[in-house]
Design a protein around this motif. Structure first.
Motif, PDB file in Angstrom:
ATOM      1  N   LEU A 118     -69.512 -21.782 -22.682  1.00  0.00           N
ATOM      2  CA  LEU A 118     -68.899 -22.661 -21.672  1.00  0.00           C
ATOM      3  C   LEU A 118     -68.903 -24.116 -22.136  1.00  0.00           C
ATOM      4  CD1 LEU A 118     -70.286 -21.009 -18.429  1.00  0.00           C
ATOM      5  CD2 LEU A 118     -67.981 -20.819 -19.404  1.00  0.00           C
ATOM      6  N   LYS A 119     -69.941 -24.533 -22.868  1.00  0.00           N
ATOM      7  CA  LYS A 119     -69.958 -25.887 -23.440  1.00  0.00           C
ATOM      8  C   LYS A 119     -68.848 -26.042 -24.479  1.00  0.00           C
ATOM      9  CE  LYS A 119     -74.966 -26.486 -23.016  1.00  0.00           C
ATOM     10  NZ  LYS A 119     -76.209 -26.602 -23.803  1.00  0.00           N
ATOM     11  N   LEU A 120     -68.635 -24.998 -25.271  1.00  0.00           N
ATOM     12  CA  LEU A 120     -67.572 -25.022 -26.267  1.00  0.00           C
ATOM     13  C   LEU A 120     -66.205 -25.125 -25.593  1.00  0.00           C
ATOM     14  CD1 LEU A 120     -66.717 -24.757 -29.256  1.00  0.00           C
ATOM     15  CD2 LEU A 120     -66.761 -22.269 -28.928  1.00  0.00           C
ATOM     16  N   VAL A 121     -66.000 -24.363 -24.538  1.00  0.00           N
ATOM     17  CA  VAL A 121     -64.742 -24.417 -23.787  1.00  0.00           C
ATOM     18  C   VAL A 121     -64.519 -25.831 -23.250  1.00  0.00           C
ATOM     19  CG1 VAL A 121     -63.582 -23.626 -21.681  1.00  0.00           C
ATOM     20  CG2 VAL A 121     -64.674 -21.969 -23.208  1.00  0.00           C
ATOM     21  N   CYS A 144     -60.323 -32.222 -24.169  1.00  0.00           N
ATOM     22  CA  CYS A 144     -60.071 -33.615 -24.530  1.00  0.00           C
ATOM     23  C   CYS A 144     -58.757 -33.729 -25.284  1.00  0.00           C
ATOM     24  CB  CYS A 144     -61.207 -34.149 -25.398  1.00  0.00           C
ATOM     25  SG  CYS A 144     -62.792 -34.160 -24.573  1.00  0.00           S
ATOM     26  N   GLY A 145     -58.019 -34.778 -25.015  1.00  0.00           N
ATOM     27  CA  GLY A 145     -56.791 -35.029 -25.756  1.00  0.00           C
ATOM     28  C   GLY A 145     -55.568 -34.942 -24.874  1.00  0.00           C
ATOM     29  N   ILE A 184     -54.791 -30.137 -26.016  1.00  0.00           N
ATOM     30  CA  ILE A 184     -55.628 -29.236 -25.215  1.00  0.00           C
ATOM     31  C   ILE A 184     -55.096 -27.810 -25.320  1.00  0.00           C
ATOM     32  CG2 ILE A 184     -56.318 -28.629 -22.858  1.00  0.00           C
ATOM     33  CD1 ILE A 184     -56.450 -31.696 -22.317  1.00  0.00           C
ATOM     34  N   TYR A 185     -53.785 -27.657 -25.208  1.00  0.00           N
ATOM     35  CA  TYR A 185     -53.172 -26.334 -25.315  1.00  0.00           C
ATOM     36  C   TYR A 185     -53.499 -25.709 -26.675  1.00  0.00           C
ATOM     37  CZ  TYR A 185     -49.775 -22.588 -25.724  1.00  0.00           C
ATOM     38  OH  TYR A 185     -49.196 -21.368 -25.922  1.00  0.00           O
TER      39      TYR A 185
END
Length: 177
Positions: A76-79, A84-85, A90-91
């Protein structure tokens, strides 16, 4: 030899903030077999920390490919880092991450089955010995060739304290900007 008992949730202080971190995955196991059905056993001492539900991500680091196992909270931290951006960035980040991720569970024997597609992306094959390496909050699964390749990218003249000093110097430079 006396063993070290880590507290359940060690406390780390960073820039005056209290950060609670989990027990790190440490060590290297170079004798684990990926069986004929694509199943892999996780070392017993890592199973509770990994959790019954976890995520496998096919990753490329420094041109080397492996599979990385993320406990649910770490995934979840990685997700969150993909958020950002610009909308396009982001996509792209989400697409890359989600297309190379599978949800996994351990069976009663502490094994899981590697997804065929992610196994191929990670250059892992059935009926081979793989290397499991703790990397702090994650576990990496390497084939021997890729493992040797990634370790060949490190400067053998530098030790762990040299690398820590270098990282702190870079952090200080970016904080000063």
């Amino acid at each position: 030899m006396k063993s070290i008992d880590f507290p359940k949730t060690p406390t780390i202080l960073m820039k005056g903030e209290r950060v609670v971190a989990g027990i790190p995955f440490i060590g290297t196991y170079d004798d684990f077999k990926l069986d004929s059905k694509g199943r892999l056993s996780i070392p017993a001492k890592w199973r509770d920390r990994l959790g019954k539900l976890f995520y496998m991500v096919a990753v490329t680091v420094k041109g080397c490919r492996c599979a990385t196992l993320y406990p649910e909270a770490e995934y979840l931290k990685l997700v969150a880092k993909t958020q950002c951006g610009t909308e396009g960035e982001i996509y792209d980040a989400e697409k890359e991450l989600y297309s190379k991720t599978e949800e996994c569970t351990l069976d009663a024997q502490g094994r899981f089955t590697l997804d065929r597609r992610l196994k191929e992306l990670s250059l892992l094959e059935n009926n081979t010995t793989v290397i499991l390496e703790g990397n702090g909050s994650t576990i990496e699964i390497w084939n021997q060739e890729q493992y040797n390749k990634i370790h060949g990218t490190f400067d053998p003249a530098l030790g762990v304290f040299d690398l820590i000093d270098r990282a702190h110097a870079r952090r200080k430079e970016s904080d000063d900007e």
